[in-house]
Design a protein around this motif. Structure first.
Motif, PDB file in Angstrom:
ATOM      1  N   GLY A 139      -1.817  12.922 -12.218  1.00  0.00           N
ATOM      2  CA  GLY A 139      -0.451  12.819 -11.205  1.00  0.00           C
ATOM      3  C   GLY A 139       0.655  12.393 -12.333  1.00  0.00           C
ATOM      4  O   GLY A 139       0.518  11.792 -13.177  1.00  0.00           O
ATOM      5  N   ILE A 140       1.929  13.080 -11.777  1.00  0.00           N
ATOM      6  CA  ILE A 140       3.103  12.739 -12.560  1.00  0.00           C
ATOM      7  C   ILE A 140       4.035  12.369 -11.362  1.00  0.00           C
ATOM      8  O   ILE A 140       4.219  13.075 -10.320  1.00  0.00           O
ATOM      9  CB  ILE A 140       3.646  13.890 -13.256  1.00  0.00           C
ATOM     10  CG1 ILE A 140       2.869  14.280 -14.484  1.00  0.00           C
ATOM     11  CG2 ILE A 140       5.066  13.613 -13.717  1.00  0.00           C
ATOM     12  CD1 ILE A 140       3.247  15.506 -15.190  1.00  0.00           C
ATOM     13  N   ALA A 141       4.529  11.088 -11.157  1.00  0.00           N
ATOM     14  CA  ALA A 141       5.189  10.849 -10.052  1.00  0.00           C
ATOM     15  C   ALA A 141       6.312   9.766 -10.382  1.00  0.00           C
ATOM     16  O   ALA A 141       6.506   9.127 -11.590  1.00  0.00           O
ATOM     17  CB  ALA A 141       4.343   9.807  -9.249  1.00  0.00           C
ATOM     18  N   ALA A 142       7.297   9.911  -9.569  1.00  0.00           N
ATOM     19  CA  ALA A 142       8.819   9.057  -9.604  1.00  0.00           C
ATOM     20  C   ALA A 142       9.082   8.497  -8.317  1.00  0.00           C
ATOM     21  O   ALA A 142       8.832   9.251  -7.201  1.00  0.00           O
ATOM     22  CB  ALA A 142       9.637  10.083  -9.974  1.00  0.00           C
ATOM     23  N   PRO A 143       9.485   7.306  -8.285  1.00  0.00           N
ATOM     24  CA  PRO A 143      10.009   6.670  -7.202  1.00  0.00           C
ATOM     25  C   PRO A 143      11.406   7.208  -6.471  1.00  0.00           C
ATOM     26  O   PRO A 143      12.295   7.643  -7.184  1.00  0.00           O
ATOM     27  CB  PRO A 143      10.166   5.294  -7.487  1.00  0.00           C
ATOM     28  CG  PRO A 143      10.675   5.375  -9.055  1.00  0.00           C
ATOM     29  CD  PRO A 143      10.004   6.461  -9.549  1.00  0.00           C
ATOM     30  N   PHE A 144      11.361   6.990  -5.371  1.00  0.00           N
ATOM     31  CA  PHE A 144      12.445   7.461  -4.409  1.00  0.00           C
ATOM     32  C   PHE A 144      12.917   6.229  -3.636  1.00  0.00           C
ATOM     33  O   PHE A 144      12.176   5.532  -3.453  1.00  0.00           O
ATOM     34  CB  PHE A 144      12.531   8.632  -3.352  1.00  0.00           C
ATOM     35  CG  PHE A 144      11.509   8.655  -2.447  1.00  0.00           C
ATOM     36  CD1 PHE A 144      12.148   8.026  -1.218  1.00  0.00           C
ATOM     37  CD2 PHE A 144      10.202   8.938  -2.666  1.00  0.00           C
ATOM     38  CE1 PHE A 144      11.110   8.054  -0.069  1.00  0.00           C
ATOM     39  CE2 PHE A 144       9.186   8.839  -1.552  1.00  0.00           C
ATOM     40  CZ  PHE A 144       9.859   8.301  -0.161  1.00  0.00           C
ATOM     41  N   ALA A 180      -0.856   7.583 -10.212  1.00  0.00           N
ATOM     42  CA  ALA A 180       0.681   7.673 -10.747  1.00  0.00           C
ATOM     43  C   ALA A 180       1.571   7.292  -9.643  1.00  0.00           C
ATOM     44  O   ALA A 180       2.685   6.831  -9.816  1.00  0.00           O
ATOM     45  CB  ALA A 180       0.841   9.151 -11.149  1.00  0.00           C
ATOM     46  N   ALA A 181       1.432   7.627  -8.305  1.00  0.00           N
ATOM     47  CA  ALA A 181       2.476   7.398  -7.247  1.00  0.00           C
ATOM     48  C   ALA A 181       2.303   5.819  -7.088  1.00  0.00           C
ATOM     49  O   ALA A 181       3.903   5.334  -6.865  1.00  0.00           O
ATOM     50  CB  ALA A 181       1.674   8.007  -5.774  1.00  0.00           C
ATOM     51  N   GLY A 182       1.358   5.281  -7.157  1.00  0.00           N
ATOM     52  CA  GLY A 182       1.644   3.780  -6.899  1.00  0.00           C
ATOM     53  C   GLY A 182       2.206   3.101  -8.099  1.00  0.00           C
ATOM     54  O   GLY A 182       2.917   2.188  -7.896  1.00  0.00           O
ATOM     55  N   THR A 183       1.839   3.716  -9.344  1.00  0.00           N
ATOM     56  CA  THR A 183       2.424   2.871 -10.512  1.00  0.00           C
ATOM     57  C   THR A 183       4.026   3.334 -10.351  1.00  0.00           C
ATOM     58  O   THR A 183       4.688   2.424 -10.678  1.00  0.00           O
ATOM     59  CB  THR A 183       2.132   3.525 -11.723  1.00  0.00           C
ATOM     60  OG1 THR A 183       0.609   3.413 -11.708  1.00  0.00           O
ATOM     61  CG2 THR A 183       2.768   2.876 -12.989  1.00  0.00           C
ATOM     62  N   ALA A 184       4.470   4.410  -9.996  1.00  0.00           N
ATOM     63  CA  ALA A 184       5.906   4.663  -9.783  1.00  0.00           C
ATOM     64  C   ALA A 184       6.776   3.814  -8.569  1.00  0.00           C
ATOM     65  O   ALA A 184       7.758   3.245  -8.932  1.00  0.00           O
ATOM     66  CB  ALA A 184       6.243   6.112  -9.570  1.00  0.00           C
ATOM     67  N   ARG A 200       0.959  -0.968   0.157  1.00  0.00           N
ATOM     68  CA  ARG A 200      -0.058   0.015   0.039  1.00  0.00           C
ATOM     69  C   ARG A 200       1.044   1.287   0.148  1.00  0.00           C
ATOM     70  O   ARG A 200       2.034   1.122   0.299  1.00  0.00           O
ATOM     71  CB  ARG A 200      -1.070  -0.007   1.321  1.00  0.00           C
ATOM     72  CG  ARG A 200      -1.931  -0.798   1.386  1.00  0.00           C
ATOM     73  CD  ARG A 200      -2.952  -0.953   0.461  1.00  0.00           C
ATOM     74  NE  ARG A 200      -4.091  -1.992   0.594  1.00  0.00           N
ATOM     75  CZ  ARG A 200      -4.158  -3.159  -0.029  1.00  0.00           C
ATOM     76  NH1 ARG A 200      -2.860  -3.471  -1.018  1.00  0.00           N
ATOM     77  NH2 ARG A 200      -5.034  -4.070   0.034  1.00  0.00           N
ATOM     78  N   LEU A 201       0.197   2.455  -0.148  1.00  0.00           N
ATOM     79  CA  LEU A 201       0.950   3.590  -0.045  1.00  0.00           C
ATOM     80  C   LEU A 201       0.043   4.440   0.663  1.00  0.00           C
ATOM     81  O   LEU A 201      -0.912   4.431   0.727  1.00  0.00           O
ATOM     82  CB  LEU A 201       1.323   4.173  -1.568  1.00  0.00           C
ATOM     83  CG  LEU A 201       0.116   4.955  -2.194  1.00  0.00           C
ATOM     84  CD1 LEU A 201      -0.090   6.144  -1.914  1.00  0.00           C
ATOM     85  CD2 LEU A 201       0.534   4.877  -4.050  1.00  0.00           C
ATOM     86  N   ARG A 239      -4.097   1.194  -2.426  1.00  0.00           N
ATOM     87  CA  ARG A 239      -3.585   0.293  -3.235  1.00  0.00           C
ATOM     88  C   ARG A 239      -2.521   0.790  -4.202  1.00  0.00           C
ATOM     89  O   ARG A 239      -2.668   1.903  -4.832  1.00  0.00           O
ATOM     90  CB  ARG A 239      -4.627  -0.642  -4.026  1.00  0.00           C
ATOM     91  CG  ARG A 239      -5.567  -1.219  -2.995  1.00  0.00           C
ATOM     92  CD  ARG A 239      -6.284  -2.224  -3.798  1.00  0.00           C
ATOM     93  NE  ARG A 239      -5.576  -3.201  -4.449  1.00  0.00           N
ATOM     94  CZ  ARG A 239      -6.105  -4.208  -5.428  1.00  0.00           C
ATOM     95  NH1 ARG A 239      -7.692  -4.137  -5.516  1.00  0.00           N
ATOM     96  NH2 ARG A 239      -5.421  -5.079  -6.193  1.00  0.00           N
ATOM     97  N   LEU A 240      -1.432   0.174  -4.545  1.00  0.00           N
ATOM     98  CA  LEU A 240      -0.405   0.383  -5.474  1.00  0.00           C
ATOM     99  C   LEU A 240      -0.754   0.716  -6.899  1.00  0.00           C
ATOM    100  O   LEU A 240      -0.342   1.305  -7.501  1.00  0.00           O
ATOM    101  CB  LEU A 240       0.992  -0.305  -5.234  1.00  0.00           C
ATOM    102  CG  LEU A 240       1.656  -0.322  -3.993  1.00  0.00           C
ATOM    103  CD1 LEU A 240       2.921  -1.248  -4.014  1.00  0.00           C
ATOM    104  CD2 LEU A 240       2.136   1.060  -3.684  1.00  0.00           C
ATOM    105  N   THR A 241      -1.892   0.067  -7.199  1.00  0.00           N
ATOM    106  CA  THR A 241      -2.353  -0.013  -8.647  1.00  0.00           C
ATOM    107  C   THR A 241      -3.130   1.076  -8.920  1.00  0.00           C
ATOM    108  O   THR A 241      -3.834   1.064 -10.010  1.00  0.00           O
ATOM    109  CB  THR A 241      -2.966  -1.361  -9.045  1.00  0.00           C
ATOM    110  OG1 THR A 241      -4.033  -1.641  -7.901  1.00  0.00           O
ATOM    111  CG2 THR A 241      -1.881  -2.480  -9.091  1.00  0.00           C
ATOM    112  N   SER A 242      -3.348   2.123  -7.906  1.00  0.00           N
ATOM    113  CA  SER A 242      -4.614   3.190  -8.065  1.00  0.00           C
ATOM    114  C   SER A 242      -4.179   4.299  -9.002  1.00  0.00           C
ATOM    115  O   SER A 242      -4.937   4.564  -9.793  1.00  0.00           O
ATOM    116  CB  SER A 242      -4.936   3.606  -6.560  1.00  0.00           C
ATOM    117  OG  SER A 242      -5.420   2.494  -5.989  1.00  0.00           O
TER     118      SER A 242
END
Length: 262
Positions: free
Chosen positions: A206-211, A145-149, A116-117, A140-143
C-alpha cells in the motif's frame, strides 16, 4: 420485569439485536446460530429467537443452507441511504476515482478512530486479482501503510501512546522495533506519504498519505492498495506524490488550511 431490565449489567434485547446485526453484516458468506452464539457469548436460544425476528423485519435473511444468516435487504437499503448522505465520502469519492483511473489499483478511504483505523469505503480497480481490505473493521494504526500515514500526521505524544500498546508481527516484514518505527515515521513525514511492502499482509502492499480536518487533526488516510508484486511495477515515488496530492485536496475540502508533506 421486562427482559431488557432483567439482571444487573445484562445486555437487553436491543443491545443483543444490534450486536447480532453487526456480526451478520461483517460476514461475507453468512454465519450460523451456533457460531454467532460462540462469538458473541449470547445464549444460543436467544440468538436463534432474535435472528428469526430480524429476518421477519428484513434486517437479515437466510440463504443457501438453512440456519446461515446474511445481511437482509432492509440493512442494504439503510446502508445505501447513509452512504449517499456521507459528506466525507462524497468529498473523497471523486479524488479516489481520479487516482484509480490513472493507476488501476483499488483506492481506500481510511478513517481514524482514536488509536484505530477503519477502511470506510473504496473505489475498485478492474484488475482480475485485487488486494481486498475488509471495510468497517477496526485495525491497529501500526499495521500497514494507512496506519503509518495516520501516525505521521498525529502529534508525537499521541504516537507514543499508540506505541505503548506494543508492536505486533503480522508478517516477516512487520516493523517490531520501536526505534526502527520512529525512523520510518521521520522519513515518511519528509516524503508526505508511507509505503508498506508486506508489513501487514504477506504479498500485500500500500501507498498512503494522511488527510486532516478543519481543526488540524489527522482524520484518516487515502490509501492505494495492491498485491505486492504489482507495487514493484509502479513508479512508487510518482504514485506517492499522486496519493499525497489526493490527500491534500481532500484536506482542503474538509477545511484544513495547513500544509503537509514536502
Amino acid at each position: 420485569m421486562s427482559e431488557e431490565r432483567a439482571g444487573a449489567g445484562r445486555p437487553g434485547v436491543l443491545d443483543r439485536a444490534v450486536v447480532l446485526v453487526e456480526l451478520v453484516a461483517a460476514q461475507e458468506t453468512g454465519i450460523g446460530v451456533r457460531e454467532a452464539a460462540r462469538q458473541t457469548g449470547i445464549d444460543r436460544s436467544a440468538v436463534s429467537r432474535i435472528l428469526t425476528q430480524l429476518e421477519e423485519l428484513g434486517w437479515v435473511e437466510q440463504t443457501g443452507e438453512r440456519g446461515v444468516y446474511t445481511a437482509g435487504s432492509r440493512l442494504f437499503s439503510l446502508v445505501a441511504v447513509l452512504r449517499d448522505r456521507d459528506s466525507l465520502w462524497n468529498a473523497a469519492k471523486p479524488i479516489l476515482r481520479e487516482i484509480v483511473d490513472v493507476y488501476n489499483e483499488t483506492c481506500y478511504l481510511a478513517v481514524r478512530e482514536h488509536h484505530r483505523l477503519v477502511f470506510r469505503d473504496k473505489i475498485d480497480c478492474d484488475q482480475p486479482i485485487r488486494y481486498v481490505l475488509e471495510l468497517g473493521k477496526p485495525i491497529r494504526l501500526t499495521s500497514g501503510a494507512a496506519g503509518t500515514a495516520i501516525l505521521c500526521g498525529m502529534p508525537a505524544s499521541e504516537v507514543e501512546l499508540v506505541f505503548g500498546e506494543g508492536l505486533e508481527r503480522h508478517t516477516p516484514n512487520s516493523i517490531t522495533d520501536l526505534a526502527e518505527y520512529r525512523e520510518t515515521l521521520e522519513r515518511d513525514r519528509k516524503l508526505g506519504y508511507s509505503v508498506s511492502r508486506g508489513r501487514w499482509v504477506r504479498n500485500g502492499a500500500g501507498i498512503a498519505a494522511p488527510f486532516f480536518d478543519a481543526s488540524g487533526s489527522c482524520a484518516g488516510a487515502v490509501t492505494l492498495s495492491m498485491p505486492g508484486d504489482r507495487l514493484e511495477l509502479l513508479p512508487v515515488e510518482k504514485v506517492g506524490e499522486a496519493v499525497l496530492d489526493g490527500a491534500r485536496r481532500l484536506s482542503r475540502r474538509l477545511g484544513y488550511l495547513g500544509t503537509w508533506g514536502r
